[in-house]
Design an enzyme around this catalytic site. Structure first.
Site, short mmCIF file in Angstrom:
data_model
loop_
_atom_site.label_atom_id
_atom_site.label_comp_id
_atom_site.label_asym_id
_atom_site.label_seq_id
_atom_site.Cartn_x
_atom_site.Cartn_y
_atom_site.Cartn_z
N GLU A 127 0.82 -1.23 0.00
CA GLU A 127 0.00 0.00 0.00
C GLU A 127 0.84 1.27 0.00
OE1 GLU A 127 -3.71 0.33 2.17
OE2 GLU A 127 -3.46 -1.72 2.87
N HIS A 187 7.18 -26.65 4.84
CA HIS A 187 6.54 -27.84 4.29
C HIS A 187 6.06 -27.61 2.86
CE1 HIS A 187 6.72 -29.92 8.16
NE2 HIS A 187 6.60 -28.69 8.64
N LYS A 198 -13.35 0.81 -4.72
CA LYS A 198 -14.49 1.16 -3.88
C LYS A 198 -15.48 2.00 -4.67
CE LYS A 198 -12.26 0.78 0.65
NZ LYS A 198 -11.67 1.45 1.81
#
Ligand code: PA5
Length: 353
Positions: free
Chosen positions: A237, A253, A347
């Site tokens: 950001e 893993h 948005k």
């Protein structure tokens, strides 16, 4: 070419005074604690779970709460980054609906869901629709000051939840811990701030390591995972650049197997390992082995250990360094750290229908 030692030219890029907000984070934590003391408490009995619902800069406080509570609460703390809440949420759940702007649609939807499920709700916001709805519904509102980027308000978007849990008798002794955070962050602000030259400034040096590369941030599950996620999000950001994060032991893993090809791209990665004295000893050993495996294949590896006494101070010590490094990386790229145009665009588009 931006010179990180030229504080004046850094401020010229920083149109929203992000550097100033960052400098004030220590004081913000104390203000956040104090402003919650007079707020009405939710009517709740026999809390069996705490859910924090929010997104982005308003959700990371939930993860801080999750990690902080791990050894202090006997009930789970869940972070929800979605439109709806999990099916277990009911009248014995305390839900914090957190949105700095108060206008994030997922959080408004989850807030509604919490009311429908009969949960005890607290709204944490600077205003917007969330405050309007909570006032209408008789829900306690913790109103924090406006005018910051949500991710620069991490004191305001986390500490009030601790203060509520303390006032409900679920956590204890926070005043001392918050004071420690404030004191420590004020000290770090001098070391990491724009006035301290690169040679003495670990945040500026990290930004130079990251420049032109892809940062990969690794933490330990249950302790520094939240800091790793935060560093990644802040680089995205603030610097408008890619970064990735993962946690030990899980990455041993799967992700660690992927460090063979393509060699030329692996050489562009800069790995940071975040450590805390609360990490499981075997995780510390795993980090050492993992470092040996990737050394020579990636551009570099930096280990950062948390500092401070209490858990809060230790978490914030890591988060704060990442915050500063991400802002210096932005400035090195000539990028203004504050505005997040892509989020605003998304948005705006979503608001059309
Ligand atoms: O840091 C940011 O600007 C974002 O991550 C926002 O926090 C996110 O989009 C959610 O907005 P708000 O915090 O206003 O609910």
């Amino acid at each position: 070419m931006v010179d990180l030692n030229d504080a004046k030219s850094l401020r010229a890029i920083d149109s929203t005074d992000f550097l100033v907000s960052l400098t004030g984070l220590g004081a913000q934590c104390m203000k956040a604690y104090e402003l919650t003391q007079g707020v009405a408490l939710p009517k709740v009995q026999d809390v069996k779970a705490v859910v924090v619902t929010g997104l982005g800069g308003s959700a990371i406080g939930g993860d801080l709460l999750r990690v902080y509570s791990q050894e202090r609460l006997s009930i789970p703390v869940i972070v929800n980054r979605d439109y709806t809440l999990p099916a277990f949420v009911d009248g014995n759940t305390l839900v914090f609906a957190v949105s700095y702007s108060g206008n994030t649609e997922e959080t408004l939807s989850a807030y509604q869901d919490a009311l429908e499920k009969g949960s005890a709700v607290v709204a944490l916001t600077s205003g917007g629709k969330l405050k309007g709805l909570a006032d209408r519904d008789g829900i306690p509102v913790i109103q924090v000051p406006v005018g910051l980027a949500p991710r620069a308000a991490t004191g305001y978007l986390f500490i009030p939840m601790l203060a509520v849990l303390e006032r409900l008798g679920m956590l204890h002794g926070l005043a001392g811990e918050v004071s420690e955070v404030t004191r420590e962050l004020e000290g770090y602000a001098d070391i990491y701030g724009p006035g301290t030259p690169v040679e003495k400034n670990p945040a500026k040096r990290l930004a130079l390591d990251f420049e032109g590369r892809i940062p990969v941030i690794w933490g330990a599950g249950g302790t520094t995972d939240v800091a790793a996620q935060r560093w990644k999000g802040q680089i995205n950001e603030n610097a408008k650049a890619p970064a990735y994060w993962n946690v030990f032991p899980e990455l041993n893993h799967n992700e660690i197997v992927g460090f063979e090809k393509p060699e030329e791209l692996l050489r562009e990665l800069w790995v940071v390992m975040l450590r805390d004295r609360g990490d499981h000893p075997r995780v510390g050993y795993r980090m050492e082995i993992t470092r040996r495996i990737i050394t020579g294949r990636v551009a570099g590896v930096t280990e950062v250990a948390s500092a401070g006494d209490g858990m809060l101070a230790r978490l914030y010590s890591l988060i704060y360094l990442g915050d500063w490094a991400s802002v210096y990386l932005a400035l090195l790229y000539g990028i203004d750290p504050g505005p997040v145009r892509v989020i605003d665009l998304l948005k705006g588009e979503l608001a059309k229908r």
